[in-house]
Design an enzyme around this catalytic site. Sequence first.
Site, short mmCIF file in Angstrom:
data_model
loop_
_atom_site.label_atom_id
_atom_site.label_comp_id
_atom_site.label_asym_id
_atom_site.label_seq_id
_atom_site.Cartn_x
_atom_site.Cartn_y
_atom_site.Cartn_z
N SER A 197 0.83 -1.20 0.00
CA SER A 197 0.00 0.00 0.00
C SER A 197 0.86 1.25 0.00
CB SER A 197 -0.91 0.01 1.23
OG SER A 197 -1.59 1.25 1.34
N TYR A 210 -3.15 -1.42 10.32
CA TYR A 210 -3.14 -1.80 8.90
C TYR A 210 -1.85 -1.34 8.23
CZ TYR A 210 -4.27 -1.63 3.92
OH TYR A 210 -4.22 -1.77 2.55
#
Length: 254
Positions: free
Chosen positions: A147, A160
């Site tokens: 990400s 996360y």
Amino acid sequence: MTRLEGKIALVTGGSRGIGRGIALRLAKEGALVAVHYGKNREAALDVVETITQAGGQAFPIGANLDTTSGVEQLIASLESELFNRTGQRQFDILVNNAGIGTSSDLEKTTEEEFDRVFAVNVKAPFFLVQKSLPLLRDGGRIINLSSGVTRIAYPHIMAYNMTKGAINTFTLHLAKLLGPRGITVNAVLPGIVDTDINASWLHTEEGQQHASEMSALGRVGTPADIADAVAFLASEDGRWGTAQLLDATGGSHL
């Protein structure tokens, strides 16, 4: 486009969102695609039907990746399906796409939530690779979905973000380990992508404007944007790149 003719790919979390886009793209390139799903078999079957109607090849494969027993189930099912369909148990491309998010900030994250996001986003890819190595052909590909939050500070989803940092480190060391076998290992780092997970806030005028302004290209990413990057890394065209973290955020926060 048949750059992956004769190749077999496993896409985890391939029934929806970015994973769906990747499964469709790899199949379009000629690969036989195992479309993994966690719970929604109907969504996986829809992907398979879309692929087969377009002349491609795919099959669904279900397993819950919250636990290592789920990973073992996935590998066992994959071996069985491949042997029944092709007479062999080996495959060429592993795309570690399956993952879950969290909406909690540092102060509100519970231990249970922390453990679950790490189990699915980090532990599952680790053990899936471990158990796939005897099946993954030399010269194969491992592509991990990371990400853009690993380079853009976004502390509202701390747990996360940490999982994706772990994936980047995993990618680096795995590339070194598997280099002698000719297996490349890379990560793709998406930014905000127009998927059903983001639909509740992204499909508003304010959300679209906010997300578009983040990108140097002035728009929101699509699953196809990410899938095209994965297809490049999976193909022979990507043969000389390994241990790379490919930013696919559209130039977010430059």
